[in-house]
Design an enzyme around this catalytic site. Structure first.
Site, PDB file in Angstrom:
ATOM      1  N   ASN A  13       0.938  -1.281   0.087  1.00 55.13           N
ATOM      2  CA  ASN A  13      -0.140   0.133  -0.010  1.00 55.13           C
ATOM      3  C   ASN A  13       0.941   1.388   0.164  1.00 55.13           C
ATOM      4  OD1 ASN A  13      -1.755   2.241   0.593  1.00 55.13           O
ATOM      5  ND2 ASN A  13      -2.290   1.460   2.651  1.00 55.13           N
ATOM      6  N   TRP A  14       1.127   1.850  -1.242  1.00 54.70           N
ATOM      7  CA  TRP A  14       1.969   2.994  -1.238  1.00 54.70           C
ATOM      8  C   TRP A  14       1.270   4.076  -0.637  1.00 54.70           C
ATOM      9  CZ3 TRP A  14       3.702   3.430  -7.255  1.00 54.70           C
ATOM     10  CH2 TRP A  14       4.360   2.455  -7.507  1.00 54.70           C
ATOM     11  N   LYS A  15       0.189   4.222  -0.166  1.00 50.44           N
ATOM     12  CA  LYS A  15      -0.611   5.297   0.588  1.00 50.44           C
ATOM     13  C   LYS A  15      -0.352   6.632  -0.298  1.00 50.44           C
ATOM     14  CE  LYS A  15      -0.192   3.285   4.863  1.00 50.44           C
ATOM     15  NZ  LYS A  15      -0.071   3.350   6.395  1.00 50.44           N
ATOM     16  N   HIS A  99      -9.580   1.169   4.889  1.00 51.16           N
ATOM     17  CA  HIS A  99      -8.387   1.411   5.443  1.00 51.16           C
ATOM     18  C   HIS A  99      -8.479   2.403   6.716  1.00 51.16           C
ATOM     19  CE1 HIS A  99      -4.166   2.606   6.469  1.00 51.16           C
ATOM     20  NE2 HIS A  99      -3.743   1.446   5.959  1.00 51.16           N
ATOM     21  N   GLU A 101      -6.826   4.672   7.873  1.00 52.45           N
ATOM     22  CA  GLU A 101      -6.576   6.134   7.531  1.00 52.45           C
ATOM     23  C   GLU A 101      -7.876   6.899   6.888  1.00 52.45           C
ATOM     24  OE1 GLU A 101      -3.019   5.524   5.624  1.00 52.45           O
ATOM     25  OE2 GLU A 101      -2.194   5.193   7.558  1.00 52.45           O
ATOM     26  N   SER A 212       3.638  -1.874  10.346  1.00 50.29           N
ATOM     27  CA  SER A 212       4.961  -1.887  10.408  1.00 50.29           C
ATOM     28  C   SER A 212       5.371  -3.399  10.116  1.00 50.29           C
ATOM     29  CB  SER A 212       5.465  -1.751  11.864  1.00 50.29           C
ATOM     30  OG  SER A 212       4.861  -0.174  12.271  1.00 50.29           O
TER      31      SER A 212
HETATM   32  P1  13P Z   1       3.168   0.447   7.647  1.00 50.72           P
HETATM   33  O1  13P Z   1       3.441  -0.922   7.051  1.00 50.72           O
HETATM   34  O2  13P Z   1       3.834   1.824   7.035  1.00 50.72           O
HETATM   35  O3  13P Z   1       3.021   0.447   9.124  1.00 50.72           O
HETATM   36  O4  13P Z   1       1.528   0.631   7.098  1.00 50.72           O
HETATM   37  C1  13P Z   1       0.766  -0.245   7.238  1.00 50.72           C
HETATM   38  C2  13P Z   1      -0.421  -0.031   6.517  1.00 50.72           C
HETATM   39  O5  13P Z   1      -1.253   0.930   6.852  1.00 50.72           O
HETATM   40  C3  13P Z   1      -0.782  -0.920   5.304  1.00 50.72           C
HETATM   41  O6  13P Z   1      -2.012  -0.544   4.828  1.00 50.72           O
END
Ligand code: 13P
Length: 248
Positions: A13-15, A99, A101, A212
């Site tokens: 997930n590149w966000k 998600h 977020e 993480s």
């Molecule tokens: P991280 O791996 O940066 O903690 O993010 C996890 C995440 O939200 C994947 O969707």
């Protein structure tokens, strides 16, 4: 989907990261470093403007790609939203749904998340449905109630079609914090969700852990009986690190 239960599914997930030049390097690195394996499925979920870049770079490779969100509406006056039909026509296979977020920053409720999962399935996309408790909820002993409520909302709407979905358990306190859930904590939640789906007569769906995940901890997480893969944020922006997770 049962194939995925026999191996591991690793979704990046590149966000809201990337840019044309950086993406080209990252995608080329992922393509160059990955060989198809029957027991692994590797996916990258990119921001909408880069879907075309991902599609072109990953065509004729074993790496799948998808989006990070989808509208719960089929079409119409929903400015700024992108429908599942558009994503499917474009060639997307996967889409992240719910998600944390988006739940936090965009106010997505369980009902909205369920509508998105339904919209995705209607168009043949595989929704990766994200659930997870906050630190306050965990400290208050509420993780079971929270993830049960989040999963129930989606499964009740999807019904038997839940078999074509993927679940991702992402404890909010472990996202981007460097604080991974221990393999035992992840297993405990995954086993709970597995039992929940079974008791509802539901299907076996792949369950990813997210929060993480790095090359250094992926192996121990994947060794857990009910951890079927990972949803990877920050580490998916580094081709070598992402592929080390995918190969763990
Ligand atoms: P991280 O791996 O940066 O903690 O993010 C996890 C995440 O939200 C994947 O969707």
């Amino acid at each position: 989907m049962s194939d995925l239960l026999r191996g591991k599914l690793v979704v990046g997930n590149w966000k809201m990261n990337g840019g044309g030049a950086a993406n080209a390097v990252l995608l080329a690195g992922v393509v160059a470093g990955w060989q198809a394996r029957a027991d692994r499925e590797v996916v990258v979920c990119v921001p909408f403007p880069y879907l075309a870049q991902a599609r072109d770079a990953l065509a004729a490779t074993p790496i799948a790609w998808g989006a990070q969100d989808v509208s719960g509406h089929a079409a119409g006056a929903h400015t700024g939203q992108v429908s599942a039909g558009m994503l499917a026509e474009f060639g997307c296979r996967y889409v992240l749904v719910g998600h944390s977020e988006r739940r936090q920053e965009c106010g997505e409720t369980d009902a909205v998340v369920a509508a998105k999962a339904v919209a995705a399935r209607r168009e043949g996309l595989i929704p990766v449905v994200c659930v997870g408790e906050t630190l306050a909820e965990r400290d208050a002993g509420q993780w079971q109630a929270v993830v049960t409520r989040q999963v129930d909302a989606v499964v009740q709407r999807l019904g038997a079609d839940s078999a074509r979905a993927v679940l991702a358990y992402e404890p909010v306190w472990a996202i981007g914090t460097g604080r991974t859930a221990t393999p035992q904590q992840a297993q405990e939640v995954h086993a709970h969700l597995r039992a929940l789906l079974c008791s509802a007569g539901g299907p076996e769906v792949p369950m990813l852990y997210g929060g993480s995940v790095k090359a250094a901890n992926a192996g121990a997480l994947f060794a857990q009986a009910d951890v079927d893969g990972a949803l990877v944020g920050g580490a998916s922006l580094d081709a070598a690190e992402f592929l080390a997770i995918a190969g763990a």
